[in-house]
Design an enzyme around this catalytic site. Structure first.
Site, mmCIF file in Angstrom:
data_model
loop_
_atom_site.group_PDB
_atom_site.id
_atom_site.type_symbol
_atom_site.label_atom_id
_atom_site.label_comp_id
_atom_site.label_asym_id
_atom_site.label_seq_id
_atom_site.Cartn_x
_atom_site.Cartn_y
_atom_site.Cartn_z
ATOM 1 N N LYS A 195 45.885 42.255 32.010
ATOM 2 C CA LYS A 195 44.042 41.531 31.141
ATOM 3 C C LYS A 195 43.236 42.293 30.971
ATOM 4 O O LYS A 195 42.686 42.895 32.130
ATOM 5 C CB LYS A 195 44.466 40.479 32.405
ATOM 6 C CG LYS A 195 43.130 39.478 32.065
ATOM 7 C CD LYS A 195 42.551 39.396 33.214
ATOM 8 C CE LYS A 195 41.123 39.495 33.594
ATOM 9 N NZ LYS A 195 39.762 39.918 32.961
ATOM 10 N N GLU A 270 41.635 51.979 41.186
ATOM 11 C CA GLU A 270 41.353 53.214 40.860
ATOM 12 C C GLU A 270 39.615 52.349 40.668
ATOM 13 O O GLU A 270 39.950 51.653 39.800
ATOM 14 C CB GLU A 270 41.993 53.865 39.639
ATOM 15 C CG GLU A 270 41.674 55.132 39.043
ATOM 16 C CD GLU A 270 40.157 54.978 38.656
ATOM 17 O OE1 GLU A 270 39.133 54.941 39.464
ATOM 18 O OE2 GLU A 270 39.846 55.169 37.332
ATOM 19 N N CYS A 305 34.279 56.548 35.262
ATOM 20 C CA CYS A 305 34.650 56.240 36.542
ATOM 21 C C CYS A 305 34.246 57.832 37.410
ATOM 22 O O CYS A 305 33.976 57.746 37.863
ATOM 23 C CB CYS A 305 35.933 56.258 36.470
ATOM 24 S SG CYS A 305 37.049 56.711 36.240
ATOM 25 N N GLU A 402 27.087 53.804 42.261
ATOM 26 C CA GLU A 402 27.639 54.234 41.119
ATOM 27 C C GLU A 402 26.232 52.966 40.169
ATOM 28 O O GLU A 402 26.450 52.237 40.384
ATOM 29 C CB GLU A 402 28.907 53.491 40.831
ATOM 30 C CG GLU A 402 29.429 54.179 39.593
ATOM 31 C CD GLU A 402 31.099 53.529 39.047
ATOM 32 O OE1 GLU A 402 31.266 52.732 40.176
ATOM 33 O OE2 GLU A 402 32.018 54.154 39.059
HETATM 34 O O1 TXE Z 1 33.907 45.614 37.050
HETATM 35 P P1 TXE Z 1 35.245 44.630 37.410
HETATM 36 P P2 TXE Z 1 32.051 44.949 35.953
HETATM 37 C C1 TXE Z 1 31.812 49.825 38.140
HETATM 38 C C2 TXE Z 1 31.333 50.101 37.712
HETATM 39 C C3 TXE Z 1 30.175 48.664 36.850
HETATM 40 C C4 TXE Z 1 30.796 47.551 37.661
HETATM 41 C C5 TXE Z 1 31.434 46.608 37.361
HETATM 42 O O2 TXE Z 1 30.392 50.983 38.183
HETATM 43 O O3 TXE Z 1 28.819 48.891 37.022
HETATM 44 O O4 TXE Z 1 31.915 48.357 37.771
HETATM 45 O O5 TXE Z 1 31.697 46.328 36.088
HETATM 46 C C6 TXE Z 1 38.255 42.229 36.318
HETATM 47 N N1 TXE Z 1 40.419 39.342 40.067
HETATM 48 N N2 TXE Z 1 33.379 50.016 37.287
HETATM 49 O O6 TXE Z 1 31.757 43.657 36.338
HETATM 50 O O7 TXE Z 1 34.080 43.494 38.110
HETATM 51 C C7 TXE Z 1 37.534 40.918 35.219
HETATM 52 O O8 TXE Z 1 37.834 40.906 34.406
HETATM 53 C C8 TXE Z 1 41.250 39.809 39.171
HETATM 54 C C9 TXE Z 1 33.889 51.038 37.483
HETATM 55 O O9 TXE Z 1 33.193 45.331 34.839
HETATM 56 O O10 TXE Z 1 35.673 45.747 38.662
HETATM 57 C C10 TXE Z 1 37.629 43.084 34.221
HETATM 58 O O11 TXE Z 1 39.610 42.922 34.150
HETATM 59 N N3 TXE Z 1 40.536 40.235 38.278
HETATM 60 C C11 TXE Z 1 35.240 51.646 36.367
HETATM 61 C C12 TXE Z 1 38.502 44.005 35.547
HETATM 62 O O12 TXE Z 1 38.420 43.090 36.916
HETATM 63 C C13 TXE Z 1 39.287 40.837 38.470
HETATM 64 C C14 TXE Z 1 35.180 50.469 35.696
HETATM 65 C C15 TXE Z 1 37.287 45.049 36.224
HETATM 66 O O13 TXE Z 1 35.838 44.044 36.396
HETATM 67 C C16 TXE Z 1 38.148 39.939 38.999
HETATM 68 C C17 TXE Z 1 34.211 49.514 35.501
HETATM 69 C C18 TXE Z 1 38.938 39.336 40.444
HETATM 70 N N4 TXE Z 1 38.760 38.715 41.187
HETATM 71 C C19 TXE Z 1 33.306 49.242 36.516
HETATM 72 N N5 TXE Z 1 36.762 40.666 39.107
HETATM 73 C C20 TXE Z 1 35.835 52.628 36.415
HETATM 74 N N6 TXE Z 1 36.674 52.868 38.254
HETATM 75 O O14 TXE Z 1 36.322 53.179 36.049
HETATM 76 C C21 TXE Z 1 36.955 40.563 37.511
HETATM 77 N N7 TXE Z 1 38.204 40.728 37.588
#
Ligand code: TXE
Length: 498
Positions: A195, A270, A305, A402
């Site tokens: 996904k 991660e 990240c 972050e």
């Molecule tokens: O992340 P989300 P977002 C951090 C970074 C950023 C913040 C928010 O600080 O500003 O996260 O980003 C899916 N059940 N990172 O909103 O919500 C969602 O659809 C299952 C760090 O984009 O964590 C997407 O595919 N899945 C990071 C994925 O999770 C769910 C990289 C990431 O979304 C879900 C990105 C749920 N309940 C953001 N809710 C890194 N570690 O590199 C959301 N998703």
């Protein structure tokens, strides 16, 4: 703006996309769609289906059927599985420009980074794990069970593929992070439902198309598009899933971890980071340190990240290093991702830009000194100047949370103990960099930093053979390397009494 490749023009002509399940597109069971927006122009590129629980169920069933013990995928020899992964890597390379253009269109990032990090990185990861298919091994073990009548034990372990893997990925490196999960899962013999993020779903769909063209049997790699709360939640809670692998925010990681635990499903997370870069006053080469610090935070617009988003600089050289980093930031060319001479592109979305800007306001409110940037340079597109703050209080929000944008905060330190205390004073622990020419000092930092990855005299870079993962709230488990493939296996202990 740019000449799109013929393959990409054809791909985008579909305009609205369903899911990729069992080797083909499905229209999806939901009427709801999500617009995919170009962050440079704010124009809609296409729309994708918002996957319902029925769509997710269909994808998991397809992955389960492909994982059946008698399926062509399970019957394939490790060598043949490896050949398929090599063929997929070749396909990715063959369509490098198409994939890179698509990533730039949906994510906004610089095309040169999309080529090297996303597409090049994905091909490299698939090649690396293609080599692992033939090297997955168990052990023979001497056990102490007495057997009657002169019989003996032959005890061993075998590593088996864990089953259907749910891979949930973010938008910052849509293809390379997907490949960090899909490549080892397939190398281990699993099947996958991927996904992608709702911000960057298109490249994942093309990725799956190419996997099928490379010869991957139907159902081995499925893609369901959608959001987190509906589609992601349906996937991570599906009882047919044996392992959830997630990269994203700590907040979502906690939700996913709890859901996985309800099903007693394996999970690796991660999560984000607030990684320190620590510059000592005996750094080998201050120019290199300043360039490294700038690259560590501004690459990919800071949406990395492992970004070195807080820099600790020893007092004697604080002003010098910070001035050098600021000069680099001020000279950066901000432009759309297809501009080959650009240094910084737009952030991924309006919502994300607003979030980053609210951190800038919080920095100002809490008394941090703004040294550079902080403004949105253009009326259109989600652009932000590279921004540098100086702060003295390690507890300030911008030093602790972050931000995930091109925002660096610098804090001075006095000595090694002070640097360590400040660097480790965080709920996160993904990565750290240390800049010094003193090997004893470097090793002392390496041993005591609470971070999953430490680089000395270089910004952090990923490599397929180097495990990546975090301490503390930065995650559970490691990706990449041997650990990365074994994460998709389960161990069976066997004893043959003969
Ligand atoms: O992340 P989300 P977002 C951090 C970074 C950023 C913040 C928010 O600080 O500003 O996260 O980003 C899916 N059940 N990172 O909103 O919500 C969602 O659809 C299952 C760090 O984009 O964590 C997407 O595919 N899945 C990071 C994925 O999770 C769910 C990289 C990431 O979304 C879900 C990105 C749920 N309940 C953001 N809710 C890194 N570690 O590199 C959301 N998703």
């Amino acid at each position: 703006m740019v000449n799109l490749t013929q393959r990409l023009t054809e791909f985008l002509s579909a305009k609205s996309f369903g899911h990729f399940i069992n080797g083909a597109y499905t229209s999806g069971n939901s009427e709801e769609t999500i617009d995919v927006v170009n962050p440079a122009t704010e124009e809609t590129i296409a729309s994708v289906s918002l996957g319902s629980s029925d769509d997710v169920d269909q994808a998991v069933r397809s992955a389960k059927t492909a994982f059946d013990y008698n399926s062509p995928w399970r019957k394939m020899t490790p060598d043949d599985r490896g050949k398929l992964l090599f063929a997929f890597a070749d396909k990715i390379e063959e369509h490098k420009e198409t994939l890179a253009q698509l990533v730039t269109l949906e994510n906004g990032k610089l095309i040169k980074d999309a080529r090297s990090s996303d597409v090049g990185g994905a091909a490299k990861t698939f090649r690396y794990y293609a080599g692992w298919t033939t090297k997955i091994e168990g052990e023979t073990l001497d056990i102490s069970q007495a057997q009657k009548g002169g019989k003996q034990n032959f005890a061993f372990t075998r590593r088996e593929p864990i089953g259907v893997v749910a891979a949930i990925v973010p938008w910052n490196f849509p293809l390379s992070i997907a490949s960090w999960k899909v490549a080892p899962a397939l190398a281990a013999g699993c099947t996958v439902v991927l996904k992608p993020s709702e911000e960057t779903p298109l490249s994942a769909l093309l990725f799956a198309e190419l996997a099928t063209e490379a010869g991957l049997p139907p159902g081995v790699l499925n893609v369901v598009t959608g959001d987190g709360s509906t589609t992601g939640a349906a996937l991570t809670s599906h009882k047919g899933v044996s392992k959830v692998t997630f990269t994203g925010s700590t907040r979502t990681g906690k939700i996913i971890g709890k859901t996985a635990m309800d099903n007693v499903t394996g999970v690796s997370l991660e999560l984000g980071g607030k990684s320190p870069a620590i510059v000592f006053d005996d750094a080998l080469d201050f120019d290199a340190a300043a360039k490294g610090v700038a690259a560590g935070i501004f690459r990919n617009q800071g949406q990395v990240c492992v970004a070195g988003s807080r820099v600790y600089i020893q007092k004697k050289v604080f002003d010098k290093v910070l001035t050098d980093v600021s000069h680099i930031a001020q000279k950066m060319k901000i432009s759309h991702g297809f501009d080959e001479s650009a240094d910084l592109g737009p952030l991924v979305s309006k919502g994300h830009l607003e979030g980053v800007c609210s951190y800038i306001r919080s920095g100002l409110d809490e008394g941090a000194r703004l040294l550079s940037g902080g403004e949105q340079p253009f009326d259109k597109g989600y652009y932000l100047q590279p921004t540098i703050f100086s702060a003295t209080d390690n507890k300030q929000t911008i030093v602790q949370e972050e931000i995930f944008g091109p925002v660096l905060v610098a804090v001075p330190f006095t000595n090694l103990e002070d640097a360590l205390q400040k660097a480790n004073d965080s709920t996160m622990g993904l990565a750290a960099t240390v800049w010094t020419k003193d090997i004893s000092k470097a090793m002392s930092m390496v041993n005591r930093l609470q971070a999953g990855v430490v680089y000395v005299n270089s910004p952090v870079r990923s490599d397929p053979n180097l495990p990546l993962g975090g301490y503390k709230h930065s995650g559970i488990g490691r990706e990449l390397g041997k650990t990365g493939v074994y994460a998709y296996t389960t161990l069976k202990s066997v004893n043959i009494v003969y």
